[in-house]
Design an enzyme around this catalytic site. Sequence first.
Site, short mmCIF file in Angstrom:
data_model
loop_
_atom_site.label_atom_id
_atom_site.label_comp_id
_atom_site.label_asym_id
_atom_site.label_seq_id
_atom_site.Cartn_x
_atom_site.Cartn_y
_atom_site.Cartn_z
CG ASN A 13 -2.19 0.56 1.21
OD1 ASN A 13 -2.87 0.60 2.23
ND2 ASN A 13 -2.65 1.03 0.08
CG ASN A 67 -8.80 7.66 0.66
OD1 ASN A 67 -8.05 6.78 1.05
ND2 ASN A 67 -9.96 7.93 1.25
CB CYS A 76 -4.41 4.49 6.11
SG CYS A 76 -3.39 3.49 5.00
CG ASN A 78 -1.25 -1.64 4.92
OD1 ASN A 78 -0.88 -2.47 5.74
ND2 ASN A 78 -1.99 -1.97 3.87
CG ASN A 164 -10.73 3.64 7.61
OD1 ASN A 164 -10.90 4.71 8.13
ND2 ASN A 164 -9.65 3.37 6.90
CG ASN A 198 -12.58 0.84 2.97
OD1 ASN A 198 -11.89 1.38 2.14
ND2 ASN A 198 -12.84 1.40 4.16
CD GLU A 216 -7.60 1.91 0.84
OE1 GLU A 216 -7.26 2.67 1.75
OE2 GLU A 216 -6.79 1.21 0.20
NE ARG A 217 -14.10 5.61 3.25
CZ ARG A 217 -14.33 5.98 4.52
NH1 ARG A 217 -15.54 6.29 4.91
NH2 ARG A 217 -13.35 6.01 5.39
CB CYS A 225 -6.84 -2.00 2.44
SG CYS A 225 -7.79 -0.93 3.55
N GLY A 226 -4.57 -1.90 5.12
CA GLY A 226 -4.30 -2.34 6.48
C GLY A 226 -5.55 -2.47 7.33
#
Length: 315
Positions: A13, A67, A76, A78, A164, A198, A216-217, A225-226
Amino acid sequence: MLVRFIKCHGSGNDFPLVDARDWTLSNAEWASLARVLAARGGPVGGDGILALVPGDDASAFGMRMFNSDGSEAETCLNGLRCVARAGFAAFGVETATVRLKTSHAQVEHVGDLAPGVYTVAETAGPASLATADWPILGAPERLIDAPVPSLPGTRAYTAVSIPNPHFVTFIEHIDDAELVAVGEACEAAPAWLPNRANVSFVERRGDDTLFVRTFERGVGLTSSCGSAMAASTYAACVTGRIEFGREIAVLNRGGMVRARAEVDAMVTLHGNATWEWEGEVDVDLGAERAGDVQVLRRFDDEVAAWQAVAENVQR
């Protein structure tokens, strides 16, 4: 403005990361910067941008993540590992509490996940199953392995926010086209899902391994995506597929993390925070245009160390 950054990644990522502790950008300017630096056709590219920012009374430093479409995410995971590494270097520490948009997380520099791979342990949560947190309008209080009639297809989803929002479904074989169709339905921000979400398709590969693929949104299909890996781990435990407290491997297109979900809904990930190169670029925020990038330093040994991990995962 002249922007100095580190191009980095957590489990594939990837992001430009900036030290913004002294910056005073508006939210609109942050959005413009994200669209410029994270554009895949631009001079840097990434799934978004990361910012090391000041902390608060409960944290040493903070993190913001935007984003590639300019929207700001709650977190996030990651990216958090990468910001943690920058924060450790800035403050001369090896462990810290980090301020996120709507919560806090614990981070610690730990032993290498693999030779030459800088590794951070991060604990986030508690994960929530409350659909009102998103919100998901018209849904029951919790969705656990349940159909979502407004989404394409008939799959059963578990709804998790960490913080998230994630729809997680467990399937035999991942079909990217189907995942994109579901992800785009959420990305359209329909009336029943105003804040989008997501979407992760997850393969369970034995008692201690998951493979996660995420739309991912604000980004689209990602290598990793972490927060999706954390949400998928928690969903696997909630639905009885994995035992709470058991450390597992979570694989993805970009590599892997080690993950563990506890009964108190806290989730810990051990994963890489890899520097690729450092550079600077002049950005016109008003025109959303960047000049030529000057590469200041490369971290070839780190790149090679992670590549060995990713190749082993693919095998």
